[in-house]
Design a protein around this motif. Structure first.
Motif, PDB file in Angstrom:
ATOM      1  N   ALA A  85       3.743 -13.375  -4.749  1.00  0.00           N
ATOM      2  CA  ALA A  85       3.320 -14.566  -5.481  1.00  0.00           C
ATOM      3  C   ALA A  85       2.868 -15.654  -4.522  1.00  0.00           C
ATOM      4  O   ALA A  85       1.877 -16.355  -4.779  1.00  0.00           O
ATOM      5  CB  ALA A  85       4.463 -15.065  -6.359  1.00  0.00           C
ATOM      6  N   THR A  86       3.567 -15.787  -3.394  1.00  0.00           N
ATOM      7  CA  THR A  86       3.188 -16.802  -2.408  1.00  0.00           C
ATOM      8  C   THR A  86       1.847 -16.464  -1.781  1.00  0.00           C
ATOM      9  O   THR A  86       0.984 -17.337  -1.607  1.00  0.00           O
ATOM     10  CB  THR A  86       4.266 -16.907  -1.312  1.00  0.00           C
ATOM     11  OG1 THR A  86       5.507 -17.272  -1.906  1.00  0.00           O
ATOM     12  CG2 THR A  86       3.891 -17.952  -0.275  1.00  0.00           C
ATOM     13  N   THR A  87       1.654 -15.199  -1.458  1.00  0.00           N
ATOM     14  CA  THR A  87       0.383 -14.775  -0.871  1.00  0.00           C
ATOM     15  C   THR A  87      -0.770 -15.013  -1.835  1.00  0.00           C
ATOM     16  O   THR A  87      -1.834 -15.511  -1.452  1.00  0.00           O
ATOM     17  CB  THR A  87       0.451 -13.290  -0.485  1.00  0.00           C
ATOM     18  OG1 THR A  87       1.505 -13.087   0.453  1.00  0.00           O
ATOM     19  CG2 THR A  87      -0.861 -12.828   0.134  1.00  0.00           C
TER      20      THR A  87
ATOM     21  N   ILE B  84      -3.911 -26.274   4.810  1.00  0.00           N
ATOM     22  CA  ILE B  84      -3.344 -25.619   3.629  1.00  0.00           C
ATOM     23  C   ILE B  84      -2.423 -24.480   4.065  1.00  0.00           C
ATOM     24  O   ILE B  84      -1.328 -24.299   3.518  1.00  0.00           O
ATOM     25  CB  ILE B  84      -4.472 -25.108   2.717  1.00  0.00           C
ATOM     26  CG1 ILE B  84      -5.236 -26.294   2.122  1.00  0.00           C
ATOM     27  CG2 ILE B  84      -3.905 -24.230   1.589  1.00  0.00           C
ATOM     28  CD1 ILE B  84      -6.529 -25.916   1.446  1.00  0.00           C
ATOM     29  N   ARG B  85      -2.846 -23.708   5.058  1.00  0.00           N
ATOM     30  CA  ARG B  85      -1.997 -22.624   5.559  1.00  0.00           C
ATOM     31  C   ARG B  85      -0.704 -23.182   6.149  1.00  0.00           C
ATOM     32  O   ARG B  85       0.371 -22.587   5.996  1.00  0.00           O
ATOM     33  CB  ARG B  85      -2.753 -21.787   6.590  1.00  0.00           C
ATOM     34  CG  ARG B  85      -3.881 -20.945   5.986  1.00  0.00           C
ATOM     35  CD  ARG B  85      -4.452 -19.963   7.005  1.00  0.00           C
ATOM     36  NE  ARG B  85      -5.471 -19.123   6.413  1.00  0.00           N
ATOM     37  CZ  ARG B  85      -6.770 -19.381   6.437  1.00  0.00           C
ATOM     38  NH1 ARG B  85      -7.205 -20.500   7.029  1.00  0.00           N
ATOM     39  NH2 ARG B  85      -7.626 -18.563   5.860  1.00  0.00           N
ATOM     40  N   GLU B  86      -0.799 -24.310   6.828  1.00  0.00           N
ATOM     41  CA  GLU B  86       0.403 -24.946   7.376  1.00  0.00           C
ATOM     42  C   GLU B  86       1.351 -25.387   6.270  1.00  0.00           C
ATOM     43  O   GLU B  86       2.569 -25.224   6.375  1.00  0.00           O
ATOM     44  CB  GLU B  86       0.010 -26.148   8.244  1.00  0.00           C
ATOM     45  CG  GLU B  86      -0.666 -25.787   9.554  1.00  0.00           C
ATOM     46  CD  GLU B  86      -1.101 -27.028  10.321  1.00  0.00           C
ATOM     47  OE1 GLU B  86      -0.902 -28.151   9.799  1.00  0.00           O
ATOM     48  OE2 GLU B  86      -1.633 -26.879  11.436  1.00  0.00           O
TER      49      GLU B  86
ATOM     50  N   ALA C 130       6.883 -21.098  -2.139  1.00  0.00           N
ATOM     51  CA  ALA C 130       5.880 -21.556  -3.098  1.00  0.00           C
ATOM     52  C   ALA C 130       5.273 -20.363  -3.839  1.00  0.00           C
ATOM     53  O   ALA C 130       4.963 -19.336  -3.235  1.00  0.00           O
ATOM     54  CB  ALA C 130       4.786 -22.337  -2.390  1.00  0.00           C
ATOM     55  N   THR C 131       5.104 -20.514  -5.131  1.00  0.00           N
ATOM     56  CA  THR C 131       4.471 -19.461  -5.936  1.00  0.00           C
ATOM     57  C   THR C 131       3.257 -19.989  -6.706  1.00  0.00           C
ATOM     58  O   THR C 131       2.711 -19.293  -7.555  1.00  0.00           O
ATOM     59  CB  THR C 131       5.475 -18.865  -6.947  1.00  0.00           C
ATOM     60  OG1 THR C 131       5.923 -19.909  -7.822  1.00  0.00           O
ATOM     61  CG2 THR C 131       6.662 -18.243  -6.233  1.00  0.00           C
TER      62      THR C 131
END
Length: 288
Positions: free
Chosen positions: A8-10, A71-73, A81-82
């Protein structure tokens, strides 16, 4: 972390990066739809207002970014986060979210249709996001010089507005209640411009001062004073409101220069002031 949560996070990160490519600033959200990163000032005994000036993450919508590296950071700092939130009111889209809720027991879609009939506007084809509870989020865009505030039920029961300082749950986000998804056929539509009549309804009435109707020989002094009383953060909104009233009262052209002068005294530039007044003229069907 469970495998499903990692997935979900990915997926949330992938959707967030895709939204950022469209110019939408994003933040990571938890399954509760709240910002995934807690405030770094939560344990301060007397925290000073901070919108990210400290350089740390955890300032909610003020962390929102379109920069892929940032955003990646953000997501790396919140591996739980999901979902992701899309900040409203920011350039280039100046997004306005119309949240049609179903949990209040009212027919919010019917309420919006009634408003549209009463005030003579039509919601154009635009991005529509379906919520797990059966509600809908309509994405619209506003003029850059107009600040649309957040509100809950002010427009009509069951209709919430997400404006400056607010955010919308992005499609593809997974929450405790399910997944947000884009309505068929709307995923790649550019958010439509908010109808002028609806935009006027979204602006709140003045809370601290109600100018008297301009007299025939007063040239709208009440409206000018209304602009002069503006504080930082409400200058454009007050100027836009006053200019709309002036054009509706038939004294718009005569009041342009006094309103510009008043706006200059509040700290706006002449270019900003004239752009806001021109927008009000167009909003009320006049030529600036």
């Amino acid at each position: 972390m469970a495998t499903t949560d990692r997935q979900a996070t990915t997926l949330a990160l992938a959707h967030a990066l895709s939204a950022a490519e469209r110019g939408l600033a994003v933040i990571p959200l938890s399954r509760t739809k709240l910002p995934a990163l807690r405030s770094p000032h939560r344990d301060d005994p007397d925290p000073a207002p901070c919108h990210g000036e400290c350089g740390r993450f955890g300032h909610g919508v003020y962390d929102a970014s379109t920069d892929p590296a940032r955003i990646r950071e953000l997501f790396a700092a919140a591996p739980w986060a999901t979902g992701y939130g899309i900040a409203c009111g920011l350039p280039p889209h100046h997004l306005i979210g119309i949240d049609l809720d179903t949990k209040s027991g009212t027919d919010s879609s019917a309420a919006l249709r009634e408003l549209a009939l009463r005030h003579l506007f039509t919601i154009p084809p635009t991005v529509v996001v379906l919520t797990p509870s059966g509600g809908r989020h309509l994405w619209l865009t506003g003029p850059p010089e107009v600040v649309v505030p957040n509100s809950a039920g002010r427009l009509a029961p069951g209709i919430d507005i997400r404006g400056a300082g607010g955010y919308l749950v992005g499609p593809g986000s997974r929450t405790d209640h399910g997944v947000y998804s884009t309505a068929p056929g709307t995923a790649h539509i550019v958010p439509a411009r908010c109808p002028r009549a609806l935009l006027r309804l979204l602006l709140p009435p003045p809370r601290t001062h109600h100018p008297a109707p301009p007299s025939a020989d007063g040239h709208g002094q009440g409206l000018v004073q209304f602009v002069l009383a503006a504080h930082e953060g409400q200058r454009n909104t007050r100027l836009f409101w006053a200019a709309c009233r002036a054009y509706e009262d038939g004294i718009g052209p005569a009041l342009v220069d006094p309103l510009v002068e008043a706006a200059l005294n509040t700290g706006l530039t002449e270019r900003e002031a004239r752009a806001t007044i021109a927008s009000a003229a167009r909003m009320t069907g006049h030529q600036p």
